[in-house]
Design a protein around this motif. Structure first.
Motif, mmCIF file in Angstrom:
data_model
loop_
_atom_site.group_PDB
_atom_site.id
_atom_site.type_symbol
_atom_site.label_atom_id
_atom_site.label_comp_id
_atom_site.label_asym_id
_atom_site.label_seq_id
_atom_site.Cartn_x
_atom_site.Cartn_y
_atom_site.Cartn_z
ATOM 1 N N PHE A 134 121.600 50.636 20.272
ATOM 2 C CA PHE A 134 120.650 50.266 19.227
ATOM 3 C C PHE A 134 119.477 51.232 19.149
ATOM 4 O O PHE A 134 119.171 51.949 20.106
ATOM 5 C CB PHE A 134 120.108 48.858 19.491
ATOM 6 N N SER A 136 116.353 50.282 18.997
ATOM 7 C CA SER A 136 115.264 49.812 19.862
ATOM 8 C C SER A 136 115.768 49.461 21.259
ATOM 9 O O SER A 136 115.230 48.580 21.915
ATOM 10 C CB SER A 136 114.574 48.619 19.215
ATOM 11 N N ASN A 138 117.052 47.602 23.242
ATOM 12 C CA ASN A 138 117.472 46.230 23.527
ATOM 13 C C ASN A 138 118.041 46.048 24.924
ATOM 14 O O ASN A 138 119.024 45.336 25.110
ATOM 15 C CB ASN A 138 118.500 45.743 22.499
ATOM 16 N N LEU A 139 117.446 46.694 25.900
ATOM 17 C CA LEU A 139 117.829 46.396 27.280
ATOM 18 C C LEU A 139 117.297 45.018 27.627
ATOM 19 O O LEU A 139 116.272 44.591 27.110
ATOM 20 C CB LEU A 139 117.233 47.437 28.226
ATOM 21 N N PHE A 140 118.024 44.325 28.530
ATOM 22 C CA PHE A 140 117.593 42.978 28.889
ATOM 23 C C PHE A 140 116.349 43.063 29.766
ATOM 24 O O PHE A 140 116.400 43.560 30.887
ATOM 25 C CB PHE A 140 118.716 42.239 29.617
ATOM 26 N N ASN A 141 115.251 42.537 29.259
ATOM 27 C CA ASN A 141 113.978 42.690 29.957
ATOM 28 C C ASN A 141 113.886 41.868 31.234
ATOM 29 O O ASN A 141 113.025 42.117 32.065
ATOM 30 C CB ASN A 141 112.827 42.284 29.028
ATOM 31 N N ASN A 142 114.747 40.857 31.363
ATOM 32 C CA ASN A 142 114.642 39.994 32.540
ATOM 33 C C ASN A 142 115.498 40.485 33.698
ATOM 34 O O ASN A 142 115.661 39.793 34.683
ATOM 35 C CB ASN A 142 115.024 38.555 32.174
ATOM 36 N N MET A 143 116.062 41.686 33.574
ATOM 37 C CA MET A 143 116.910 42.197 34.655
ATOM 38 C C MET A 143 116.500 43.633 34.972
ATOM 39 O O MET A 143 115.882 44.304 34.157
ATOM 40 C CB MET A 143 118.373 42.208 34.215
ATOM 41 N N ILE A 151 125.930 43.038 34.345
ATOM 42 C CA ILE A 151 126.069 41.628 33.947
ATOM 43 C C ILE A 151 127.224 41.400 32.980
ATOM 44 O O ILE A 151 128.021 40.480 33.167
ATOM 45 C CB ILE A 151 124.738 41.082 33.384
ATOM 46 N N ALA A 152 127.341 42.289 31.978
ATOM 47 C CA ALA A 152 128.413 42.094 31.003
ATOM 48 C C ALA A 152 129.776 42.347 31.628
ATOM 49 O O ALA A 152 130.748 41.662 31.324
ATOM 50 C CB ALA A 152 128.200 43.009 29.801
ATOM 51 N N LYS A 184 112.263 48.225 36.994
ATOM 52 C CA LYS A 184 112.143 47.236 35.919
ATOM 53 C C LYS A 184 112.161 47.961 34.578
ATOM 54 O O LYS A 184 111.706 49.115 34.482
ATOM 55 C CB LYS A 184 110.827 46.477 36.075
ATOM 56 N N LYS A 186 110.407 47.547 31.994
ATOM 57 C CA LYS A 186 109.056 47.848 31.510
ATOM 58 C C LYS A 186 108.555 49.216 31.983
ATOM 59 O O LYS A 186 107.783 49.879 31.308
ATOM 60 C CB LYS A 186 108.081 46.801 32.047
ATOM 61 N N ARG A 200 125.067 51.356 29.870
ATOM 62 C CA ARG A 200 125.459 49.942 29.829
ATOM 63 C C ARG A 200 126.687 49.762 28.936
ATOM 64 O O ARG A 200 127.600 49.001 29.262
ATOM 65 C CB ARG A 200 124.284 49.122 29.291
ATOM 66 N N THR A 201 126.694 50.465 27.817
ATOM 67 C CA THR A 201 127.845 50.381 26.921
ATOM 68 C C THR A 201 129.068 51.044 27.546
ATOM 69 O O THR A 201 130.178 50.520 27.451
ATOM 70 C CB THR A 201 127.509 51.064 25.584
#
Lengths: 290, 280
Positions: A134, A136, A138-143, A151-152, A184, A186, A200-201
């Motif tokens: 994407f 933006s 869109n990485l998962f911010n909580n991981m 995870i996927a 992290k 962030k 990740r993809t």
């Protein structure tokens, strides 16, 4: 480039309307293994919508998308529902019994065709094999970085934790982010985030990767690090569809290019032709401005 | 009854100081207060947690969208769910919990359910506590639903999209990616809800739930040390809410990845030493 006879993705005459605004009008595209296709065009020309129609993040209103011979553009129940509505409307226009019988036969045939087309299609598994990157990130911010990549694999492909981590590490090394495994999200820069998103993809072993303006949210210095990764993938023979505003890069990396405007494909063909000797005046205008 | 006799003797002296009275109440009625404290904690903690879970469903129900492609059955079902959730949250948030409790109590009596008979003989967890728990859960659900809704709206849609694009089902995307971030972002509001519940459980005395508030009436019914009794529970309430605040603060800091220990105390100390102010 060597081409097999059957395309991985077959996109036939898709159109998309948002309430009364027509975004896409009749677009077709075949994607073969090893293809790198770039889609260029001014903002608002429907490039992103088109690419999102491919893995059903957006439902096209018309046309069909085939992934390895299976129809994936819509769920079976919705297609059947739409066919039923079409049949009812058609019946209203029938003037005699003969026409009605013909319509009914057509309806039954189409119903069977839809059922055969969409048999055993699980969109989630298709999406796992048609990756998407994407604008933006869109990485998962909580991981953390590693968990983002594993995870996927674990929840969708049901790999074991060790396997998933091994594959994640491999792909993170490929994009040059192996040293920030437990960082992290962030704490990372935009370029780093986008490279992790690509890793990740890649972890899902995709057949095709869709890039939705991967460098538009980055500053010029970071753009090159992301483009380098994509170039590397192209050299490895990864099949990709890239929406981009980086003309120089698009010309170098792709073997096929599409120029879109106002929901139409204005020009398409081998990238040398589209970028160096465009036939259409609009394409010439667009490329000259750049 | 030994304690009450003793109390009469002592009040007769007229020379008992406030501290003595508090001491007297605590030493003679500590069990009553302890029972009240436990009930209040059960009401607040269980009420908040179950309310949170139900609130998630309420938020999801309220956020449903009817699409054009749905068939008639799906459309009616969705319409019904949306309508129910909206009405529920408007009514439950628009009326005082005390009134809700009374309506619940008398409504159940009219139907024929008497909470006196349920779990009778159990010391703390009696029928009325169950009734109070139901009321507080129903009430909290409405508020939690609104908080979670706000949290879901505030979250970037791209998170869900990314999860879906990796092949996760909608359920997995929600539970693994969207919900944890939503809870994290709304944690301060959720904690606030818990603190409100600690205090608001006191209104449940109208349906004779023997929580902290009602325990004062029991403890002071024979000795009339009313002010002292209420001061005691005020201090207990204050302690409970302070503890909750500190704990939530620590959890938030930890989730943010700040590695200081005892952040609260450090900050409190810095207030006294004016370190923080001197920066500006």
């Amino acid at each position: 480039m060597e081409k097999n006879n059957t395309p991985i993705l077959e996109i036939n005459h898709i159109a998309k309307t948002f309430s009364d605004h027509e975004v896409l009008k009749d677009i077709s595209l075949d994607v073969y293994k090893g293809d790198v296709i770039t889609i260029i065009g001014p903002s608002g020309s429907g490039k992103s919508t088109f690419i999102r129609c491919i893995n059903r993040m957006t439902h096209p209103t018309e046309g069909s998308v085939y992934y390895r011979g299976k129809r994936i553009d819509n769920s079976t129940s919705k297609l059947l529902h739409r066919e039923r509505v079409r049949y009812k409307n058609a019946l209203k226009h029938c003037t005699n019994d003969h026409e009605a019988v013909l319509e009914e036969n057509k309806h039954i045939k189409l119903k069977i065709a839809i059922k055969n087309d969409t048999k055993n299609v699980k969109i989630n598994l298709v999406r796992a094999k048609v990756g998407m990157v994407f604008q933006s990130f869109n990485l998962f911010n909580n991981m953390d970085v590693l968990k983002n990549c594993t995870i996927a694999q674990r929840k969708v492909l049901k790999r074991s934790k060790e396997d998933a981590e091994k594959i994640a590490l491999e792909n993170l090394t490929k994009v040059g982010m192996a040293d920030r495994l437990h960082a992290k999200i962030k704490e990372l820069s935009g370029g780093q985030k986008q490279r992790i998103a690509i890793a990740r993809t890649l972890c899902m072993d995709p057949d095709v990767i869709l890039f939705d303006e991967p460098t538009s949210a980055l500053d010029p210095e970071m753009v090159s690090e992301v483009l380098d990764v994509i170039q590397k993938l192209a050299k490895e023979g990864m099949t990709m569809i890239i929406v981009t505003h980086e003309m120089q890069f698009a010309r170098n990396v792709s073997n096929k290019a599409l120029f879109m405007e106002g929901g139409y494909v204005v020009e398409s063909g081998p990238s040398e032709q589209v970028f160096d000797h465009p036939k259409e005046t609009r394409t010439q205008e667009f490329l000259k401005i750049r | 009854m030994m304690p009450s006799l003793e109390a009469k003797n002592k009040t007769g002296d007229k020379k008992m100081s406030d501290l003595d009275k508090i001491n007297y109440l605590l030493s003679n009625y500590y069990e009553t207060f302890l029972d009240g404290l436990v009930s209040t904690l059960i009401l607040a903690i269980v009420g908040t947690l179950i309310g949170l879970v139900l609130g998630i469903f309420l938020a999801l129900g309220k956020g449903l969208k009817i699409s054009k492609d749905d068939n008639v059955f799906k459309k009616t079902l969705k319409g019904f769910v949306i309508g129910f959730c909206t009405v529920y949250s408007v009514v439950l948030r628009g009326t005082p919990m005390m009134v809700q409790a009374l309506i619940f109590k008398f409504g159940m009596q009219a139907v024929g359910v008497n909470f006196n008979n349920i779990l009778s003989g159990v010391r703390i967890f009696d029928g009325w506590l169950v009734a109070g728990l139901i009321v507080i859960i129903l009430n909290t659900t409405a508020y939690m639903g609104e908080d979670i809704r706000a949290g879901l709206n505030g979250l970037d849609n791209g998170q869900q999209e990314a999860a879906l694009s990796l092949g996760m089902s909608k359920f997995k995307a929600f539970t693994l990616v969207v919900l944890p971030q939503c809870i994290r972002n709304t944690l301060p509001t959720l904690a606030n809800e818990y603190i409100i519940n600690i205090k608001d459980s006191s209104v449940l005395n109208v349906i004779t739930v023997t929580e902290l508030f009602l325990s004062v009436s029991i403890a002071t019914s024979k000795n009339y040390f009313v002010i002292q009794g209420y001061v005691i529970i005020a201090i207990i309430y204050l302690t409970l809410t302070l503890i909750a605040t500190i704990v939530i603060n620590e959890i938030t800091m930890k989730l943010d990845g700040r590695k200081h220990k005892f952040t609260f105390f450090k900050r409190a100390a810095s207030l006294f030493t004016n370190k923080e102010r001197s920066k500006y």
